[in-house]
Design an enzyme around this catalytic site. Structure first.
Site, short mmCIF file in Angstrom:
data_model
loop_
_atom_site.label_atom_id
_atom_site.label_comp_id
_atom_site.label_asym_id
_atom_site.label_seq_id
_atom_site.Cartn_x
_atom_site.Cartn_y
_atom_site.Cartn_z
NE ARG A 59 -4.02 -1.83 0.11
CZ ARG A 59 -5.07 -1.77 -0.71
NH1 ARG A 59 -5.41 -0.63 -1.25
NH2 ARG A 59 -5.76 -2.84 -0.98
CG HIS A 178 -10.11 -4.61 -0.27
ND1 HIS A 178 -10.92 -3.56 0.10
CD2 HIS A 178 -9.27 -4.12 -1.21
CE1 HIS A 178 -10.60 -2.48 -0.61
NE2 HIS A 178 -9.60 -2.80 -1.41
CG HIS A 220 -10.53 0.79 3.84
ND1 HIS A 220 -11.41 0.10 3.04
CD2 HIS A 220 -9.91 1.67 3.01
CE1 HIS A 220 -11.31 0.53 1.80
NE2 HIS A 220 -10.42 1.48 1.75
NE ARG A 326 -13.63 14.95 -28.95
CZ ARG A 326 -12.67 15.13 -29.87
NH1 ARG A 326 -11.46 15.49 -29.49
NH2 ARG A 326 -12.93 14.97 -31.15
NE ARG A 423 0.20 -23.26 -2.95
CZ ARG A 423 0.15 -21.93 -3.03
NH1 ARG A 423 0.45 -21.22 -1.95
NH2 ARG A 423 -0.19 -21.33 -4.12
#
Length: 551
Positions: A59, A178, A220, A326, A423
């Site tokens: 961030r 998030h 936040h 535009r 994993r």
């Protein structure tokens, strides 16, 4: 120089996305505070880093990039405006100028009255002429400044406030970005609601109710405002600190422009479209993170923010000043949202990313009682120390102080994180798209309902929750509408008047749908994939909420 009289050099930052960028001295002072440095330790894309090794950006650099783009857009908007060319815009600016002159005069008159009242009650009568002269001199300088800015679209102070708002817009993000506000906080609220049902009236219940109510309304963006307040006290430069303190309410509005736009502090409504655009969702925050995310993910982006800036200008539409584009650039706007769709489809909605999201949130919830993670939200000082480092804190947590401390939940949280490291992830046993968009407020209710149905059918004997359901909404534009629906466009022949473009004026090949909802179902401890759309839990759930699963 805006906000100060003494010369201070700009600093050059080398950014992989925008190249060499100049930063105003006040922005550098903000960057050098603990509140901003904290952003070095919060990854921009959260769990995506566990799947895409290149997505290691934070961030910190994103916020610097957004501040840079905000400054660039401010410059380009000022460059497009010429006094005497757009009568409607001139009229608006003149109204604002007259109102500010009136406010300044009223303020000066009140200060003189207060000064006379103070001197009337004071023994030192000699100070009145000296203080009055000082007030008169300040008023004269302020009048001269207003006169000089009469025909300026965005003043130096306003432009600097926009850049500060852009720099500070993400100060309030929690660990893993998030994930914290979209997944962790709602589940903490859900847990508190369940706990409150079994607690008798008393101090403990009132404390939990206060915490629940605070977290229910927490965002936040609002937290960014609280962090900004704390940040001001850590700036040693008195001129910089005074400038931010004077304009902090305006800066907070730029970060989180909620509510009726006519009630905002600055009548130049287009300024609220630069950092966080609630009108149509096109702002410099998205422009930076789309470019930055694509760069680190290795995904191509067709959107060019420099081109967007060169065709952006302010027009008066429906009585309000708006940033308009535009007409020939409408395809470029669709490119922006196509880039967003690519990022979400290939990274954010990735099934493995979703599984790791769910596992990290489960670990945070288990560790919350011991580490008081959710409680940090209620205290800005504690929140400043809350970063992605919480992952390692849980993984390496050891009982040090209290021998009687119950570490069962912490140990469970550690086991989950160890599974991520090796994993051994939650298994995605079902994936589908839904033909209905479920609102954010009731999304968790729908998830919980399906989790309970699946638990009862496939894991009724399990002591702990076996299933985790994720409903992910992805929308282009504003609330899943056509991105250009809330945007106005001007033509080459008439650049002072902007209007909506009809879909037929753009292309016959435009899609009709601009949002989708994805369903992920995970099993936590079993690899069985015996769930189908025709099973009774899925079928009953779909009938209840009137939605269909894609085949």
């Amino acid at each position: 120089m805006a906000g100060g009289t003494s010369y201070q050099p700009y600093k050059i930052f080398n950014d992989p996305i925008h190249g060499s960028i100049e930063m105003h001295p006040y922005l550098v002072r903000i960057i050098d505070t603990p509140e901003f440095q904290r952003l070095r330790y919060i990854r921009q894309m959260g769990s995506v880093y566990f799947v895409y090794p290149g997505a290691s950006h934070n961030r910190f650099e994103h916020s610097i990039g957004v501040a840079h783009l905000a400054g660039e857009l401010v410059q380009q908007l000022n460059r497009r405006y010429h006094h005497g060319e757009d009568t409607e815009l001139d009229k608006k600016l003149q109204e604002i100028h007259e109102e500010r002159m009136k406010e300044l005069t009223t303020k000066h008159e009140k200060e003189l009255v207060q000064l006379k009242q103070q001197d009337a009650s004071s023994d030192n009568q000699e100070s009145e002429p000296r203080e009055q002269c000082k007030l008169e001199e300040e008023h004269k300088n302020q009048l001269q400044k207003l006169e000089a800015e009469q025909h300026v679209l965005i003043t130096k102070d306003e432009g600097l406030c926009v850049q500060i708002g852009a720099l500070c817009h993400d100060l309030g993000h929690g660990p893993f970005s998030h994930q914290f506000d979209d997944l962790f906080i709602p589940k903490v609220v859900e847990k508190l609601s369940a706990e409150l049902e079994g607690i008798p009236d008393g101090e403990m219940k009132r404390e939990k109710e206060t915490k629940k109510n605070t977290l229910e309304n927490w965002t936040h963006e609002e937290q960014s405002g609280s962090m900004l307040e704390m940040l001001i006290g850590n700036i040693s430069d008195t001129e910089c600190r005074a400038f931010i303190d004077t304009h902090k309410d305006f800066i907070k509005e730029l970060i989180d422009p909620r509510g009726e736009i006519r009630n905002f502090k600055n009548p130049k409504t287009f300024l609220y479209e630069i950092v966080s655009n609630k009108r149509n969702g096109i702002d410099v925050d998205k422009m930076d993170y789309f470019s930055r995310d694509c760069y680190h993910l290795g995904i191509e982006s067709n959107f060019n923010c420099g081109r967007f800036f060169k065709f952006a200008r302010v027009c008066v539409c429906d009585g309000e000043m708006q940033i308009c584009m535009r007409d020939k650039e409408v395809g470029h706007i669709y490119d922006l949202y196509q880039t967003r769709n690519n990022i979400h489809q290939k990274a954010c909605q990735h099934k493995v990313v979703s599984a790791i999201d769910t596992m990290i949130v489960d670990a945070l919830l288990l560790a919350d009682k011991t580490l008081n993670i959710s409680g940090s939200v209620l205290d800005a000082t504690k929140y400043r120390g809350l970063t992605d480092a919480i992952y390692q804190n849980i993984l390496n947590y050891e009982k040090i102080k209290c021998e009687t401390e119950d570490l069962s939940n912490i140990k469970k949280a550690q086991e989950i994180l160890k599974r991520i490291e090796s994993r051994d992830l939650y298994t995605c046993v079902y994936y589908s798209r839904l033909d209905a968009t479920l609102g954010i407020k009731n999304k968790r209710e729908h998830e919980q309902d399906l989790e309970e149905r699946l638990q009862a059918k496939y894991a009724s004997e399990a002591k702990e929750k076996e299933f985790a359901v994720r409903i992910i909404n992805l929308a282009s534009g504003k609330k899943g509408e056509d991105p250009i629906k809330h945007m106005k466009f001007y033509s080459k022949q008439n650049h002072c008047t902007a209007e909506k473009l009809e879909r037929t004026e753009v292309s016959q090949l435009l899609p009709n749908v601009f949002s989708e909802t994805v369903l992920h179902i995970f099993r936590k401890n079993s690899k069985k994939t015996d769930i189908s759309a025709e099973s009774s839990p899925m079928n009953d759930w779909c009938q209840k909420y009137k939605c269909k699963l894609s085949k």
